[in-house]
Design an enzyme around this catalytic site. Sequence first.
Site, PDB file in Angstrom:
ATOM      1  N   ASP A  77      48.988  10.073  46.288  1.00  7.50           N
ATOM      2  CA  ASP A  77      49.828  11.242  46.489  1.00  7.50           C
ATOM      3  C   ASP A  77      50.500  11.062  47.847  1.00  7.50           C
ATOM      4  O   ASP A  77      50.242  10.088  48.573  1.00  7.50           O
ATOM      5  CB  ASP A  77      48.969  12.521  46.426  1.00  7.50           C
TER       6      ASP A  77
ATOM      7  N   HIS B  14      47.739  20.044  50.421  1.00  8.77           N
ATOM      8  CA  HIS B  14      48.963  19.966  51.214  1.00  8.77           C
ATOM      9  C   HIS B  14      48.685  20.377  52.659  1.00  8.77           C
ATOM     10  O   HIS B  14      49.415  20.002  53.576  1.00  8.77           O
ATOM     11  CB  HIS B  14      50.050  20.878  50.629  1.00  8.77           C
TER      12      HIS B  14
END
Length: 334
Positions: A258, A186
């Site tokens: 993702d 992230h």
Amino acid sequence: MKNHTADTMAGQRLMVGFDGTAFNADLKYLIENLKVGGLILFSRNLETPEAIAQLCRDCQAAAADHGLPPLLIGIDQEGGLVARLKAPFFTEFAGNPAMRTTADAVDFARVTAGELHAIGVNMDMAPVLDVAPQGIDSIMAERVFGSDPQWVASMGRTVIEQFQQRGIMAVGKHFPGIGRTVLDSHLALPDLDIDLQALTDFDLVPFRAAIAAGVAGMMLSHIRYTGVDPVWPASLSPAVTADLLRRQLGYQGVVMTDDLDMGAIKPAYDIATAIDQVLLADVDIALICHKGPDIQTACDRIRKRLTDDARLRTLGQRSLERILTLKRDYLDAA
């Protein structure tokens, strides 16, 4: 949907996030103008079960009114640490590490599938198929079934089968496995110095089981596996999807990235570069989870590349057929 326009071919390749808890002008534009194939829900979109169900109905109605296939509507409902739907309206589970028996997995999947179906969500970004080896500080330690690939494979397969028997598409993640990773993708792009044999013997075991179980979708990680592809992260890598996942493992289902908004991708790759790689890698769906200009840019880029490049257009037609086949199987798509 016999004759697919360039706009439809581009839009169906996108699964996007949005702001708001009710149908609004942004959603109207995403569905009617960009013709997006899917939406993903986050906490910012969720109120009561009745409100979520109305939101999903309104979005599906907008798609139907414009002759589009039903929308994939997904959510991250793994249980435990990552669960967007919470009490008092929804059942909360301790999470994958707390599961001790197959019955635990059956119970989680049965209850969760029922609750998702009731609110109009048709896809769960689960199960997590990553394996976290003992002795390392895995970023996934609190989200995985464990450190034994065979156990993870068994539990993952159980969840997939239970979801899909109940009409909820399961998405295995994060191919080809991020259990060894200690850096959070992230925030930045992790490199994993591991060769294909080590991946095959350990990390890929649950993904093979998921393929055998007919998992509806696979989500790619934002990790760069330098022994497989020293240049591109898995989500943008032809070596990972076109070669490893599709050719070597034989998976012909829907593959998605993702979130392309994550720090592992931004700012290292602009959205046009990322989309070019998605298309080259034979990835079906680009996941963009936040409102912003990247969604429009991605749609325009896909349309342009599919129009200008004959090889990408051929890959794109196959990709669209995979997406529409999945929708027909689960959503009674036209």
